[in-house]
Design a protein around this motif. Structure first.
Motif, PDB file in Angstrom:
ATOM      1  N   GLY A   1     -10.491   3.789 -21.534  1.00  0.00           N
ATOM      2  CA  GLY A   1      -9.938   4.877 -22.336  1.00  0.00           C
ATOM      3  C   GLY A   1      -8.501   5.226 -22.028  1.00  0.00           C
ATOM      4  N   GLY A   2      -8.216   5.485 -20.739  1.00  0.00           N
ATOM      5  CA  GLY A   2      -6.858   5.870 -20.369  1.00  0.00           C
ATOM      6  C   GLY A   2      -5.851   4.775 -20.672  1.00  0.00           C
ATOM      7  N   ILE A   3      -6.241   3.527 -20.434  1.00  0.00           N
ATOM      8  CA  ILE A   3      -5.345   2.394 -20.682  1.00  0.00           C
ATOM      9  C   ILE A   3      -5.068   2.238 -22.179  1.00  0.00           C
ATOM     10  N   VAL A   4      -6.142   2.336 -22.986  1.00  0.00           N
ATOM     11  CA  VAL A   4      -5.985   2.190 -24.439  1.00  0.00           C
ATOM     12  C   VAL A   4      -5.174   3.340 -25.017  1.00  0.00           C
ATOM     13  N   ILE A   5      -5.420   4.563 -24.527  1.00  0.00           N
ATOM     14  CA  ILE A   5      -4.643   5.720 -25.002  1.00  0.00           C
ATOM     15  C   ILE A   5      -3.162   5.517 -24.687  1.00  0.00           C
ATOM     16  N   ALA A   6      -2.864   5.016 -23.481  1.00  0.00           N
ATOM     17  CA  ALA A   6      -1.467   4.792 -23.094  1.00  0.00           C
ATOM     18  C   ALA A   6      -0.796   3.744 -23.986  1.00  0.00           C
ATOM     19  N   LYS A   7      -1.566   2.749 -24.454  1.00  0.00           N
ATOM     20  CA  LYS A   7      -0.981   1.662 -25.253  1.00  0.00           C
ATOM     21  C   LYS A   7      -1.023   1.934 -26.757  1.00  0.00           C
TER      22      LYS A   7
ATOM     23  N   ASP B   1      -4.950  18.380  -9.985  1.00  0.00           N
ATOM     24  CA  ASP B   1      -4.989  18.686  -8.556  1.00  0.00           C
ATOM     25  C   ASP B   1      -4.487  17.533  -7.695  1.00  0.00           C
ATOM     26  N   MET B   2      -4.633  16.289  -8.202  1.00  0.00           N
ATOM     27  CA  MET B   2      -4.249  15.117  -7.417  1.00  0.00           C
ATOM     28  C   MET B   2      -3.008  14.418  -7.962  1.00  0.00           C
ATOM     29  N   ASP B   3      -2.436  14.947  -9.049  1.00  0.00           N
ATOM     30  CA  ASP B   3      -1.239  14.364  -9.671  1.00  0.00           C
ATOM     31  C   ASP B   3      -1.427  12.894 -10.045  1.00  0.00           C
ATOM     32  N   ALA B   4      -2.625  12.530 -10.502  1.00  0.00           N
ATOM     33  CA  ALA B   4      -2.908  11.157 -10.910  1.00  0.00           C
ATOM     34  C   ALA B   4      -2.313  10.885 -12.285  1.00  0.00           C
ATOM     35  N   SER B   5      -2.023   9.620 -12.579  1.00  0.00           N
ATOM     36  CA  SER B   5      -1.518   9.235 -13.893  1.00  0.00           C
ATOM     37  C   SER B   5      -2.654   9.308 -14.920  1.00  0.00           C
ATOM     38  N   VAL B   6      -2.291   9.145 -16.200  1.00  0.00           N
ATOM     39  CA  VAL B   6      -3.299   9.172 -17.260  1.00  0.00           C
ATOM     40  C   VAL B   6      -4.328   8.059 -17.043  1.00  0.00           C
ATOM     41  N   ALA B   7      -3.840   6.854 -16.748  1.00  0.00           N
ATOM     42  CA  ALA B   7      -4.753   5.722 -16.560  1.00  0.00           C
ATOM     43  C   ALA B   7      -5.643   5.928 -15.344  1.00  0.00           C
ATOM     44  N   LEU B   8      -5.057   6.404 -14.230  1.00  0.00           N
ATOM     45  CA  LEU B   8      -5.827   6.592 -12.996  1.00  0.00           C
ATOM     46  C   LEU B   8      -6.843   7.722 -13.143  1.00  0.00           C
ATOM     47  N   SER B   9      -6.492   8.775 -13.874  1.00  0.00           N
ATOM     48  CA  SER B   9      -7.391   9.920 -13.998  1.00  0.00           C
ATOM     49  C   SER B   9      -8.682   9.549 -14.725  1.00  0.00           C
ATOM     50  N   GLY B  10      -8.607   8.555 -15.617  1.00  0.00           N
ATOM     51  CA  GLY B  10      -9.809   8.123 -16.316  1.00  0.00           C
ATOM     52  C   GLY B  10     -10.751   7.311 -15.438  1.00  0.00           C
ATOM     53  N   LEU B  11     -10.263   6.869 -14.264  1.00  0.00           N
ATOM     54  CA  LEU B  11     -11.073   6.016 -13.398  1.00  0.00           C
ATOM     55  C   LEU B  11     -12.082   6.794 -12.556  1.00  0.00           C
ATOM     56  N   GLY B  12     -11.995   8.123 -12.517  1.00  0.00           N
ATOM     57  CA  GLY B  12     -12.965   8.915 -11.771  1.00  0.00           C
ATOM     58  C   GLY B  12     -14.362   8.751 -12.355  1.00  0.00           C
ATOM     59  N   PHE B  13     -14.489   9.021 -13.653  1.00  0.00           N
ATOM     60  CA  PHE B  13     -15.782   8.859 -14.313  1.00  0.00           C
ATOM     61  C   PHE B  13     -16.133   7.376 -14.428  1.00  0.00           C
ATOM     62  N   ALA B  14     -15.102   6.518 -14.533  1.00  0.00           N
ATOM     63  CA  ALA B  14     -15.364   5.079 -14.604  1.00  0.00           C
ATOM     64  C   ALA B  14     -16.009   4.577 -13.311  1.00  0.00           C
ATOM     65  N   ALA B  15     -15.486   5.002 -12.148  1.00  0.00           N
ATOM     66  CA  ALA B  15     -16.072   4.600 -10.865  1.00  0.00           C
ATOM     67  C   ALA B  15     -17.484   5.146 -10.726  1.00  0.00           C
ATOM     68  N   PHE B  16     -17.668   6.387 -11.117  1.00  0.00           N
ATOM     69  CA  PHE B  16     -18.982   7.020 -11.107  1.00  0.00           C
ATOM     70  C   PHE B  16     -19.961   6.219 -11.972  1.00  0.00           C
ATOM     71  N   SER B  17     -19.531   5.855 -13.177  1.00  0.00           N
ATOM     72  CA  SER B  17     -20.386   5.118 -14.105  1.00  0.00           C
ATOM     73  C   SER B  17     -20.664   3.701 -13.617  1.00  0.00           C
ATOM     74  N   ALA B  18     -19.668   3.075 -12.967  1.00  0.00           N
ATOM     75  CA  ALA B  18     -19.841   1.699 -12.494  1.00  0.00           C
ATOM     76  C   ALA B  18     -20.943   1.617 -11.447  1.00  0.00           C
ATOM     77  N   THR B  19     -20.866   2.477 -10.435  1.00  0.00           N
ATOM     78  CA  THR B  19     -21.889   2.448  -9.385  1.00  0.00           C
ATOM     79  C   THR B  19     -23.234   2.918  -9.924  1.00  0.00           C
ATOM     80  N   MET B  20     -23.204   3.891 -10.823  1.00  0.00           N
ATOM     81  CA  MET B  20     -24.447   4.368 -11.414  1.00  0.00           C
ATOM     82  C   MET B  20     -25.131   3.250 -12.208  1.00  0.00           C
ATOM     83  N   ALA B  21     -24.363   2.542 -13.033  1.00  0.00           N
ATOM     84  CA  ALA B  21     -24.933   1.463 -13.834  1.00  0.00           C
ATOM     85  C   ALA B  21     -25.509   0.363 -12.939  1.00  0.00           C
ATOM     86  N   THR B  22     -24.767  -0.015 -11.898  1.00  0.00           N
ATOM     87  CA  THR B  22     -25.233  -1.070 -10.992  1.00  0.00           C
ATOM     88  C   THR B  22     -26.553  -0.694 -10.344  1.00  0.00           C
TER      89      THR B  22
END
Length: 397
Positions: free
Chosen positions: A161-167, A242-263
């Protein structure tokens, strides 16, 4: 052969059938659309000039939409069967990311969010009901893997999401997401299990169970899904603000959560067969507690994302175990137990994050994430109830 619930009693079908593939695609589509929404939330708030408090109010609208539509979906499933309802709700979900992206003001955005929450929730009830019917037709436990596909969809949607939104921008992202969701639905459409209506279940649905067990399981599901809703709705904003993350990086929080959850959900049925429901639930809950504490105490975005990933490992099989236990309560119709636990669980994921927004306005997200493990302690306290979930394996294997 698997287009109707008519498998011979005591005979298990193959590991993968057309109906299982279809319901897996439905979970994938639903999770994908929800995952696509997560990285759009910061832009949604900025475009409409919403404060944290006001965004929390908007998320309440999303939750109210789901809680209004979920019981309606249940009644329609009893009348028409889950295939009719899941097809109708999935079609209604398709245009709503575009509606949220194009909403010109707060009023139209609120209507779009109500419909988005409503049809996502209604589709969720219908696809879970269809998964139960597929389980019965196959005589195999598939609920954990179905929820794994939901998490995989969330991973794909939020991770890209964050990557596609940026592009492509927010509108290009919504258009691409809608097209991909439509493809998932089109492939699943002809293979969806045609379960018959259950008029007897429709009559019994109006009577709430008078025994405490389904309500305790409902609380366990609720307290398991509050952290999931918190990461979905506030994880990106927490990393961004709170962490000053970029748009692309900020989307990776739920992505990491979803990745481990799916596995872990893909492995969930095997793990539960090996360890049993109680031990699996206890181990998962401890992972969730540690992960949420790490995310709240993290010094930077990367460590917070690692915390969300550990939390995903924990939350992964807590909800499927609660759902399976609810469907195997002695002396209670499976549909009644599942309906109680589903409604209570999803109310936690859909409504509680709104409260988090109100509280975070004054004390910040880090403190809120630090407090969420208190809810998970309740799940640990009542983890013995998870032994009812083992009835799936006994009955299906």
């Amino acid at each position: 052969m698997d287009s109707h619930v008519n498998a011979p009693s005591g005979v298990r079908s193959g590991f993968i059938t057309r109906s299982r593939a279809a319901v897996s695609l439905l979970f994938l589509m639903n999770g994908f659309v929800v995952g696509c929404w997560a990285p759009k939330i910061p832009d949604f708030a900025e475009r409409l000039g919403l404060s944290k408090f006001e965004l929390g109010m908007m998320i309440i609208v999303f939750g109210v939409g789901s809680l209004v539509m979920m019981p309606i979906a249940g009644a329609q499933i009893a009348r028409h069967g889950s295939r009719v309802v899941v097809r109708a709700t999935a079609v209604c979900v398709l245009p709503l990311l575009l509606a949220l992206t194009l909403a010109p003001n707060v009023f139209t955005a609120a209507i779009s969010l109500f419909l988005f929450g409503g049809f996502i929730g209604a589709m969720d009830v219908a696809m879970n009901a269809n998964a139960v019917s597929v389980e019965k037709s196959m005589r195999r436990a598939i609920m954990s893997s179905c929820h794994a596909f939901w998490s995989l969809g969330g991973l794909i949607g939020s991770g890209l999401g964050g990557i596609v939104i940026a592009k492509l921008g927010v509108l290009g992202h919504a258009q691409l997401a809608t097209a991909l969701a439509a493809i998932f639905l089109a492939v699943a459409w002809p293979m969806i299990l045609a379960d018959p209506p259950h008029p007897d279940a429709k009559k019994e649905k109006t009577r709430l169970p008078m025994v405490p067990l389904p309500w305790l399981l409902g609380l366990m599901a609720l307290f398991s899904m509050v952290p999931e809703g918190a990461v979905l709705d506030w994880g990106a904003l927490y990393l961004r603000q709170d962490m000053d993350a970029s748009v692309a990086l900020s989307g990776l929080g739920f992505a990491a959560f979803s990745a481990t959850m799916a596995t872990m959900r893909f492995a969930g049925d095997l793990v539960r067969d090996r360890l049993g429901g109680v031990k699996t639930l206890r181990i998962c809950t401890l992972f969730a507690i540690v992960g949420m504490l790490l995310a709240s105490l993290a010094p930077d975005a990367e460590i917070a994302i690692l915390g969300f990933a550990l939390c995903g490992i924990g939350i992964s099989n807590m909800v499927p175990i609660a759902f399976s236990a609810a469907g195997n309560i002695p002396g209670l119709k499976p549909g009644i137990g599942i309906s109680v636990v589903t409604t209570m669980g999803y109310s936690g994921m859909l409504v509680a994050p709104s409260v988090i927004g109100f509280v975070a306005e004054h004390i910040g997200f880090a403190v809120v994430f630090m407090a969420l493990p208190v809810l998970l302690l309740f799940v640990l306290m009542f983890s013995k109830l998870a032994h009812y979930a083992d009835g799936v394996s006994e009955g299906g294997h």
